[in-house]
Design a protein around this motif. Sequence first.
Motif, PDB file in Angstrom:
ATOM      1  N   UNK A 178       0.694  -1.238   0.008  1.00 33.63           N
ATOM      2  CA  UNK A 178       0.022   0.159  -0.025  1.00 33.63           C
ATOM      3  C   UNK A 178       0.847   1.046   0.009  1.00 33.63           C
ATOM      4  N   UNK A 179       1.837   1.182   0.754  1.00 29.73           N
ATOM      5  CA  UNK A 179       2.903   2.352   0.787  1.00 29.73           C
ATOM      6  C   UNK A 179       3.333   2.756  -0.605  1.00 29.73           C
ATOM      7  N   UNK A 180       3.628   1.609  -1.345  1.00 33.59           N
ATOM      8  CA  UNK A 180       4.334   1.805  -2.630  1.00 33.59           C
ATOM      9  C   UNK A 180       3.253   2.097  -3.687  1.00 33.59           C
ATOM     10  N   UNK A 198       2.577   6.229  -3.150  1.00 32.26           N
ATOM     11  CA  UNK A 198       3.406   6.673  -4.144  1.00 32.26           C
ATOM     12  C   UNK A 198       4.885   6.610  -3.822  1.00 32.26           C
ATOM     13  N   UNK A 199       5.149   5.871  -2.660  1.00 30.81           N
ATOM     14  CA  UNK A 199       6.691   5.664  -2.446  1.00 30.81           C
ATOM     15  C   UNK A 199       7.157   4.686  -3.164  1.00 30.81           C
ATOM     16  N   UNK A 200       7.307   4.678  -4.617  1.00 28.34           N
ATOM     17  CA  UNK A 200       7.731   3.728  -5.300  1.00 28.34           C
ATOM     18  C   UNK A 200       9.006   3.289  -5.194  1.00 28.34           C
ATOM     19  N   UNK A 201      10.143   4.087  -4.593  1.00 27.26           N
ATOM     20  CA  UNK A 201      11.479   3.679  -4.465  1.00 27.26           C
ATOM     21  C   UNK A 201      11.959   3.336  -2.919  1.00 27.26           C
ATOM     22  N   UNK A 202      10.794   2.933  -1.967  1.00 28.47           N
ATOM     23  CA  UNK A 202      10.783   2.491  -0.885  1.00 28.47           C
ATOM     24  C   UNK A 202      10.399   0.955  -0.807  1.00 28.47           C
ATOM     25  N   UNK A 203      11.421   0.189  -0.417  1.00 27.64           N
ATOM     26  CA  UNK A 203      10.499  -1.217  -0.396  1.00 27.64           C
ATOM     27  C   UNK A 203      11.625  -1.885   0.806  1.00 27.64           C
TER      28      UNK A 203
END
Length: 608
Positions: free
Chosen positions: A294-296, A300-305
């Motif tokens: 959900x965070x990604x 919109x935090x697509x560079x956090x994983x």
Amino acid sequence: MFKKLFLLLLFTPVLGAFAETIKTDVLVVGGTPSGVAAAIQSSRSKIKTLLIEQGSWLGGEMTAGGMCVLDANKTLPSGIWGEFRKKVRDFYKRTPGFDTTANAALRFEPYTGAAILKKMCDTVKNLTVKMNMPVTAVKKDGNGWELIVTLNGKPATVKAKVLVDATPLGDIAAQSGATFWTGFDNKKETGEALAPEQALPIIEDVTWVAVLKEFEKNTIYLMQKPAGYDEALYVSLKGKDIKKMLEAGRLPNNKYMIKWTENTYGATIDQLSPEKREEFYKSMRQRTLGLVFYIQNELGFKNIGIDDKEFGSPDHLPYIPYIREYRRYKGQTRMTLGEIYNPYANKLYRTSIAVGDAAFGQHYADPAAPKTNYPPLPAYTIPLGSIVSKDVVNLIVTEKAMSTTHLTNASTFYPSVQMTVGQAAGATAAYCVFFDKTTKSFDALTVRTIQGEILDYKGILYPFADIGPSDKYFRSVEQVIGSGMLKQVHQLQGKSMQVLFKPDSTVSTADVEPVLRETFTRAFIWFSKNHPGALFTVSDMLSYISDYTLTEPKTLQLTLQKQWQDTYKFKQAFDLKRPITRYEFAVLANKYLNPFSTHVDITGKVVN
């Protein structure tokens, strides 16, 4: 016939005939914060010690569980906890962005924390550490213990004189026959004004932490949608300041600890039972994976994983959950809120073996859970009897299963608090072995001997905001406070409650007289003869010392007058007529009266 039967038995493999037997003096089960500290302290106390952990990491929930931002006990860096804290800070001190201020929360990558703990254990003599070793059976062996474990895929036996259960959930104590409390205690049972009228079978929620990494801004690091994903579980995050939430859990090297409401889950006593635990854990892992997705994808935090190099689990989440509560065993004494807010209502303060200041947690998904309006929390002491079993000989218990009330456990379970508890558990176990005692045969020497060992290894028994271990006479202060001659002072500053020694304040005769009379048999004669005023003076102190030590008064006066500032470095000049300060009193009382040598039992009662 008998000859043939003998040969048959001789050459027929017998199951378990060659099973390995390991003998040790102290056995610590659980590589948790308290378990590691207990094993290190027991070994440093020159006792043969074995630490076994069923997983592959040391540190329990603060490493294998990803709970790696520690903001409790940050101003109380004592003993093994202080040693670990220093090693973490030294490791990261050149890392960009790492907060090196003295009382900053401790932040570390879980793998690094586990590696530091392993290195600490590797450098200790008398300590053996066995990883990936589950316990399958526990039984008494006289006053000692016999445990069946799995070693290299085969059953093995471990025999020990003293057993420390440092597992997160008190599993070993449960197998040993210890009895437990669970959930909210009622007010009548504990005497806590903040407890509910009726006991409630409700425990605090469980968090399955995630450790995320921030990759380069243009990197898209999306995970696959996890099974059972339900977007509705996370919509509460919309409109929140996610960047601020991430920053609260920032770790070194562009990583974040995610310990939010959205990955904290309601738990029941039944769900955490050994039979249902794994199924419950599986469902929590899936929900935490859903949160990351959900965070990604929605926030919109697509560079956090998920950092796939942090944990070796298949989904790269922490190996274990962060559990705040399950069950609490019955110890020789039970720690209540009274020991925190009103430490002089009884004598348990004299038996302190550890300190804490972790803010009380209140994490309840169950709407039936009452809201507790805790007053501002002072730093507090933890009594010896809360870690020593009442029912089972030579069993010492730490972590969430130690002997506290539900409301008190909301602070004592915290990892950095438990490291101080663990050091005390190790000292207690070592005491039993060294002096050939059992936990049922503690005598008048026990409490002070264990406390002395903790102080010898830089532990803290009494926490103060205005004087610390760097002071030359800190141990004198600790020991005099432990006798009750001088008392800690609780003082509200803003919204926080500080525990102060107030070294420059004067000493009231009314404060010291009752304890002097209780501690020293001749004290009543001195008070009847001298009739000191409302404030105890330097002259009164010298007179009492002269009477107690049978030293000629003029000789004592000349000696102390010379040493007053040359040796002791007291701030104020030597003056017989002025009131003595608490600092001066503590230093002189500890040297000449040695009140800490007065014996007390496990309830804190003076034993003459």
